[in-house]
Write a protein that holds these residues in place. Structure first.
Motif, PDB file in Angstrom:
ATOM      1  N   HIS A 178      35.510  23.525  30.620  1.00  0.00           N
ATOM      2  CA  HIS A 178      36.352  24.276  31.614  1.00  0.00           C
ATOM      3  C   HIS A 178      35.661  25.502  32.351  1.00  0.00           C
ATOM      4  O   HIS A 178      34.978  26.346  31.680  1.00  0.00           O
ATOM      5  N   PHE A 179      35.864  25.448  33.810  1.00  0.00           N
ATOM      6  CA  PHE A 179      34.972  26.287  34.708  1.00  0.00           C
ATOM      7  C   PHE A 179      36.083  26.743  35.663  1.00  0.00           C
ATOM      8  O   PHE A 179      36.782  26.236  36.218  1.00  0.00           O
ATOM      9  N   PHE A 180      35.798  28.215  35.749  1.00  0.00           N
ATOM     10  CA  PHE A 180      36.752  28.865  36.520  1.00  0.00           C
ATOM     11  C   PHE A 180      36.037  29.885  37.464  1.00  0.00           C
ATOM     12  O   PHE A 180      35.100  30.508  36.920  1.00  0.00           O
ATOM     13  N   GLN A 181      36.126  29.844  38.827  1.00  0.00           N
ATOM     14  CA  GLN A 181      35.331  30.525  39.727  1.00  0.00           C
ATOM     15  C   GLN A 181      36.451  31.178  40.745  1.00  0.00           C
ATOM     16  O   GLN A 181      37.207  30.362  41.192  1.00  0.00           O
ATOM     17  N   ALA A 182      36.157  32.654  40.939  1.00  0.00           N
ATOM     18  CA  ALA A 182      37.066  33.289  41.942  1.00  0.00           C
ATOM     19  C   ALA A 182      36.155  34.365  42.565  1.00  0.00           C
ATOM     20  O   ALA A 182      35.418  34.902  41.909  1.00  0.00           O
ATOM     21  N   TYR A 183      36.550  34.428  44.040  1.00  0.00           N
ATOM     22  CA  TYR A 183      36.142  35.524  44.747  1.00  0.00           C
ATOM     23  C   TYR A 183      37.142  36.376  45.160  1.00  0.00           C
ATOM     24  O   TYR A 183      38.224  35.868  45.915  1.00  0.00           O
ATOM     25  N   TRP A 184      36.850  37.758  45.418  1.00  0.00           N
ATOM     26  CA  TRP A 184      37.883  38.476  45.911  1.00  0.00           C
ATOM     27  C   TRP A 184      37.496  39.866  46.201  1.00  0.00           C
ATOM     28  O   TRP A 184      36.268  40.247  45.541  1.00  0.00           O
ATOM     29  N   PRO A 185      37.822  40.710  47.083  1.00  0.00           N
ATOM     30  CA  PRO A 185      37.274  41.810  47.532  1.00  0.00           C
ATOM     31  C   PRO A 185      37.207  42.837  46.436  1.00  0.00           C
ATOM     32  O   PRO A 185      38.213  42.688  45.653  1.00  0.00           O
ATOM     33  N   GLU A 186      36.106  43.609  46.307  1.00  0.00           N
ATOM     34  CA  GLU A 186      36.024  44.715  45.201  1.00  0.00           C
ATOM     35  C   GLU A 186      37.254  45.738  45.531  1.00  0.00           C
ATOM     36  O   GLU A 186      37.031  46.398  46.503  1.00  0.00           O
ATOM     37  N   PRO A 187      38.140  46.092  44.356  1.00  0.00           N
ATOM     38  CA  PRO A 187      39.216  46.795  44.547  1.00  0.00           C
ATOM     39  C   PRO A 187      38.558  48.422  44.115  1.00  0.00           C
ATOM     40  O   PRO A 187      37.678  48.713  43.596  1.00  0.00           O
ATOM     41  N   ALA A 188      39.422  49.466  44.832  1.00  0.00           N
ATOM     42  CA  ALA A 188      38.906  50.818  44.634  1.00  0.00           C
ATOM     43  C   ALA A 188      39.034  50.933  43.157  1.00  0.00           C
ATOM     44  O   ALA A 188      38.047  51.957  42.358  1.00  0.00           O
ATOM     45  N   ASP A 189      40.004  50.601  42.386  1.00  0.00           N
ATOM     46  CA  ASP A 189      40.359  50.647  41.082  1.00  0.00           C
ATOM     47  C   ASP A 189      40.559  49.409  40.249  1.00  0.00           C
ATOM     48  O   ASP A 189      41.521  48.920  40.590  1.00  0.00           O
TER      49      ASP A 189
END
Length: 233
Positions: free
Chosen positions: A204-215
């Motif tokens: 099982h492989f899971f990969q995700a990208y998202w902007p770094e949040p402030a908190d």
């Protein structure tokens, strides 16, 4: 090298640090026996290294003579195996030299429809510190740690003697080496352990990208991703 910037030049005096001053390239148990006799007569610190995968650096030692076991590459499969001095007989036992790495062991035993309880990194030596200090891996929840599979060890003790140890021949030393860490009680040359019938594996492989949040603690995206990962796993 600067570990944070390995490609950048550094200045200063170059030293070996924790690395051994000299190494013995061991190919047989006799090589190890002669080395231990030498260090004992000359009161020299000794260290034991297979691949060097050790977070605490126990496979090296400053001002020591290193025993390099990486070339002990024997690999065998025993359909039926009786430990030395014991009456009990086991089925499906693997045997590897101290220099065998996880990927090598997997590639040898898998065509025989047998699994080895290796870890997650193929370059780790499984018979030394990994197999003596625990041995966590993907098959651990099903079969236990690598150290739980141990049946018999071939070792060279500090007096230079080659010994085969198990629950019958030397239960105290066998018990100590099943969890006491690599290189503490003897130099391991061969590891005999329980194999397990191969079964299909799902990765099982899971990969995700998202902007770094402030908190990150308030990030709904991060929370949704972790929830999805846990739910699908």
């Amino acid at each position: 090298l600067d570990s944070m910037h390995p490609s950048s030049p550094t200045s200063g005096t170059c030293m070996l640090g924790r690395l051994s001053t000299y190494y013995v390239e061991a190919h047989t148990a006799d090589d190890i026996s002669k080395t231990l006799d030498f260090v004992r007569r000359h009161n020299i610190r000794v260290s034991i290294k297979n691949t060097g995968h050790d977070y605490f650096g126990r496979s090296s030692g400053a001002n020591s003579l290193g025993i390099w076991t990486h070339n002990l590459k024997d690999t065998k499969y025993h359909k039926i195996f009786q430990p030395h001095g014991c009456k009990v007989r086991y089925e499906n036992i693997g045997e590897v030299g101290a220099g065998i790495q996880a990927q090598e062991a997997w590639e040898f035993f898998e065509p025989l429809d047998m699994f080895v309880t290796v870890g997650a990194v193929g370059s780790v030596g499984i018979a030394g510190g990994f197999g003596q200090g625990g041995g966590h891996g993907p098959l651990g929840p099903t079969y236990g740690l690598m150290v739980d599979q141990a049946i018999e060890f071939d070792v060279v003790t500090a007096d230079g003697q080659k010994r085969t140890i198990n629950e019958c021949t030397d239960p105290d030393l066998f018990w100590a080496m099943r969890g006491g860490g690599g290189g503490n009680y003897a130099v391991l040359t061969s590891y005999k352990f329980q194999l397990h019938p191969a079964v299909p594996l799902n990765v099982h492989f899971f990969q995700a990208y998202w902007p770094e949040p402030a908190d990150i603690t308030e990030s709904k995206v991060h929370r949704d991703i972790i929830t999805a990962l846990a739910s699908n796993q």
